[in-house]
Design a protein around this motif. Structure first.
Motif, short mmCIF file in Angstrom:
data_model
loop_
_atom_site.label_atom_id
_atom_site.label_comp_id
_atom_site.label_asym_id
_atom_site.label_seq_id
_atom_site.Cartn_x
_atom_site.Cartn_y
_atom_site.Cartn_z
N GLY A 278 2.19 4.09 -13.60
CA GLY A 278 1.44 2.98 -13.03
C GLY A 278 2.16 2.37 -11.85
N GLU A 279 3.47 2.26 -11.93
CA GLU A 279 4.25 1.67 -10.84
C GLU A 279 4.18 2.55 -9.60
N GLU A 280 4.21 3.87 -9.78
CA GLU A 280 4.09 4.78 -8.63
C GLU A 280 2.74 4.60 -7.95
N LYS A 281 1.68 4.53 -8.72
CA LYS A 281 0.35 4.37 -8.14
C LYS A 281 0.23 3.07 -7.36
N LEU A 282 0.79 2.00 -7.92
CA LEU A 282 0.67 0.70 -7.27
C LEU A 282 1.63 0.53 -6.10
N SER A 283 2.48 1.52 -5.87
CA SER A 283 3.45 1.45 -4.77
C SER A 283 2.99 2.21 -3.53
N LEU A 284 1.78 2.73 -3.52
CA LEU A 284 1.33 3.58 -2.41
C LEU A 284 1.30 2.82 -1.09
N THR A 285 0.76 1.61 -1.09
CA THR A 285 0.70 0.85 0.15
C THR A 285 2.09 0.49 0.64
N ALA A 286 2.97 0.07 -0.27
CA ALA A 286 4.35 -0.25 0.11
C ALA A 286 5.05 0.97 0.69
N ALA A 287 4.73 2.15 0.18
CA ALA A 287 5.34 3.37 0.70
C ALA A 287 4.93 3.62 2.15
N GLY A 288 3.66 3.35 2.46
CA GLY A 288 3.22 3.50 3.85
C GLY A 288 3.97 2.58 4.78
N LYS A 289 4.20 1.35 4.34
CA LYS A 289 4.97 0.40 5.14
C LYS A 289 6.41 0.88 5.31
N LEU A 290 7.03 1.28 4.19
CA LEU A 290 8.45 1.64 4.23
C LEU A 290 8.71 2.83 5.14
N ILE A 291 7.95 3.91 4.98
CA ILE A 291 8.23 5.13 5.75
C ILE A 291 7.98 4.90 7.23
N THR A 292 6.97 4.12 7.56
CA THR A 292 6.72 3.80 8.97
C THR A 292 7.88 2.97 9.54
N PHE A 293 8.33 2.00 8.78
CA PHE A 293 9.48 1.18 9.18
C PHE A 293 10.73 2.05 9.34
N GLU A 294 10.99 2.89 8.36
CA GLU A 294 12.19 3.73 8.39
C GLU A 294 12.20 4.67 9.61
N GLN A 295 11.04 5.26 9.91
CA GLN A 295 11.00 6.17 11.06
C GLN A 295 11.22 5.41 12.35
N GLY A 296 10.68 4.20 12.45
CA GLY A 296 10.95 3.38 13.62
C GLY A 296 12.43 3.06 13.76
N VAL A 297 13.09 2.78 12.65
CA VAL A 297 14.53 2.52 12.67
C VAL A 297 15.29 3.75 13.15
N ARG A 298 14.87 4.91 12.71
CA ARG A 298 15.55 6.15 13.14
C ARG A 298 15.38 6.38 14.64
N PHE A 299 14.17 6.17 15.15
CA PHE A 299 13.96 6.32 16.60
C PHE A 299 14.80 5.31 17.37
N LEU A 300 14.83 4.07 16.89
CA LEU A 300 15.58 3.02 17.58
C LEU A 300 17.08 3.33 17.57
N THR A 301 17.60 3.81 16.45
CA THR A 301 19.01 4.18 16.37
C THR A 301 19.34 5.28 17.37
N ASP A 302 18.45 6.27 17.49
CA ASP A 302 18.71 7.36 18.43
C ASP A 302 18.65 6.87 19.87
N TYR A 303 17.72 5.96 20.16
CA TYR A 303 17.64 5.40 21.51
C TYR A 303 18.93 4.67 21.86
N LEU A 304 19.42 3.84 20.97
CA LEU A 304 20.64 3.08 21.23
C LEU A 304 21.87 3.97 21.32
N SER A 305 21.82 5.11 20.64
CA SER A 305 22.97 6.04 20.63
C SER A 305 22.97 6.99 21.82
#
Length: 347
Positions: A278-305
Motif C-alpha cells: 500500500g505504501e508503494e502505491k501511495l508513493s507514486l506521485t512523490a516518486a515523480g517529484k523526486l526523480i524529476t528533482f534528482e535529475q535536475g540536481v544531476r544536470f546542475l552539478t554537471d553544469y557547475l563542474s
C-alpha cells in the motif's frame, strides 16, 4: 568478435545500429539470414563489466524461462565460445551478443496517453516477473544511482569548488534546490522494500510489436539492479508526461500532462499492482517529484563542474536541462493533489 560467440553460420555484414550514447551497437547478419545485435560495452560508464553481465545473464535467463511458459518473448544473450555470456578482445574490451527480435520497433517520444498506459504496464510487468528472481541479490551496477542525499552532497561540493565559475549564473537554480531539500528523503523514510528495478524507464526501452504497437519486451538492462519499485514509475513521470525536449529552452512548453500521468498510473498498477505494498502505491506521485528533482540536481552539478559527464552542444546546455527539470517539477507540484487523488482512486 561475432565468431567468439556460439552462432550457427558465418557473419556477412555489420552496420551501426540504434541511437544509444553509451555502448557501440552493430546489427549483424549471418549467411543463414539470422540477425544479432553485437554491443561493445562502455567500461567508462560501467566500470565493473563482469558484474554487469552477471546481472543481465541472470535477468534475461529468468525472463526467457517465464516467456517460454507463456508464449511471450524476452531478450536472449548468445553464449560465448569460451563460456559465459561475454567475450573480451585483445585490447581488453568487453563484448556481448543478443539474438535480434524481429518484427519489432522502438519509438523515441511518447505519442499519446494510450501509449503511456502500454509502456507503464510493460515496466510494471517487468518488475512483477522479477519478484520471483532467485537469490542472490543483484549487483549494484551504478552504486548510489538514486541516492538523492548523495546527489545533493555532490552538488554542494560543486558549488563550493565553483570549478567553472558558474555558481553566480546558476543562483536561481541553486536556491530552487535549497528550498526543496526535504524532498531528497521523501521516499527513503517510508520503509518500502527493495525490489529489482530497471532504472531507465523511457519509452524507447520497450520493444513494440511493429504491427500492433503492443509491448513485446523490455530492453536495455544495464541499469537493472536493486532499488525501490517506485523509482521506475517516477522516471516514467519525468520522461513521459512532458511534451517538451529535455533541453527545451522555451520553458512555456514545459509542463506535466495530467492525462498522461493518469494513464501511466493505470498502466503501471495494472502490471505491478499485485505485488506492491500500500505504501508503494501511495508513493507514486512523490516518486515523480523526486526523480524529476534528482535529475535536475544531476544536470546542475554537471553544469557547475564544467560539463564533465553529460554531452553538451552549447555552454548553457546543462543549465537549460536543469531549468527544464525544475519547471516540470513545479508543474507536478501544482497538480500534486489531483495526482494523489487519481492514484488513490486506482488503488
Amino acid at each position: 568478435m561475432v565468431r567468439q560467440f556460439e552462432i550457427a553460420g558465418e557473419p556477412r555484414s555489420a552496420e551501426p545500429f540504434g541511437k544509444g550514447l553509451i555502448h557501440r551497437s552493430y546489427l549483424i547478419r549471418l549467411d543463414t539470414g539470422a540477425r544479432f545485435l553485437l554491443q561493445r560495452i562502455n567500461t567508462r560508464v560501467f566500470s565493473r563489466p563482469v558484474e554487469l553481465m552477471e546481472n543481465i545473464d541472470r535477468v534475461t535467463g529468468h525472463l526467457s524461462r517465464m516467456a517460454a511458459e507463456t508464449g511471450g518473448q524476452a531478450l536472449q544473450l548468445v553464449s560465448a565460445t569460451g563460456g559465459g555470456s561475454w567475450s573480451v578482445d585483445d585490447e581488453g574490451t568487453y563484448w556481448r551478443l543478443y539474438h535480434y527480435i524481429d518484427k519489432t520497433r522502438t519509438v523515441e517520444q511518447i505519442e499519446s496517453a494510450e501509449q503511456c498506459f502500454t509502456v507503464a504496464r510493460a515496466f510494471g510487468d517487468f518488475q512483477r516477473l522479477l519478484t520471483s528472481l532467485p537469490p542472490p541479490r543483484l549487483h549494484d551496477t551504478i552504486p548510489g544511482f538514486h541516492d538523492t542525499p548523495s546527489r545533493i552532497a555532490a552538488l554542494d561540493r560543486a558549488i563550493a569548488a565553483d570549478a567553472a565559475g558558474r555558481v553566480r549564473p546558476a543562483g536561481a537554480e541553486i536556491d530552487f534546490v535549497e528550498a526543496r531539500l526535504p524532498l531528497a528523503r521523501v521516499l527513503l523514510d517510508r520503509g518500502m522494500p527493495e525490489r529489482v528495478t530497471h532504472n531507465d524507464t523511457k519509452i524507447n526501452n520497450v520493444l513494440l510489436d511493429a504491427r500492433t504497437g503492443n509491448p513485446v519486451c523490455v530492453i536495455d538492462l544495464d541499469t537493472v539492479m536493486p532499488g525501490l519499485a517506485v523509482y521506475d514509475f517516477g522516471d516514467m513521470v519525468r520522461t513521459a508526461t512532458c511534451p517538451a525536449a529535455e533541453d527545451e529552452q522555451d520553458l512555456s512548453k514545459v509542463h506535466a500532462r495530467f492525462d498522461h500521468f493518469e494513464a501511466l498510473a493505470r498502466g503501471y498498477l495494472a502490471g505491478a499492482g499485485g505485488f506492491l505494498t500500500g505504501e508503494e502505491k501511495l508513493s507514486l506521485t512523490a516518486a515523480g517529484k523526486l526523480i524529476t528533482f534528482e535529475q535536475g540536481v544531476r544536470f546542475l552539478t554537471d553544469y557547475l563542474s564544467g560539463d564533465t559527464y553529460y554531452p553538451v552542444s552549447r555552454p548553457t546546455h546543462n543549465l537549460d536541462r536543469t531549468r527544464t527539470q525544475f519547471r516540470l517539477l513545479e508543474s507536478i507540484e501544482a497538480q500534486e493533489r489531483l495526482m494523489v487523488q487519481v492514484v488513490r482512486s486506482l488503488t
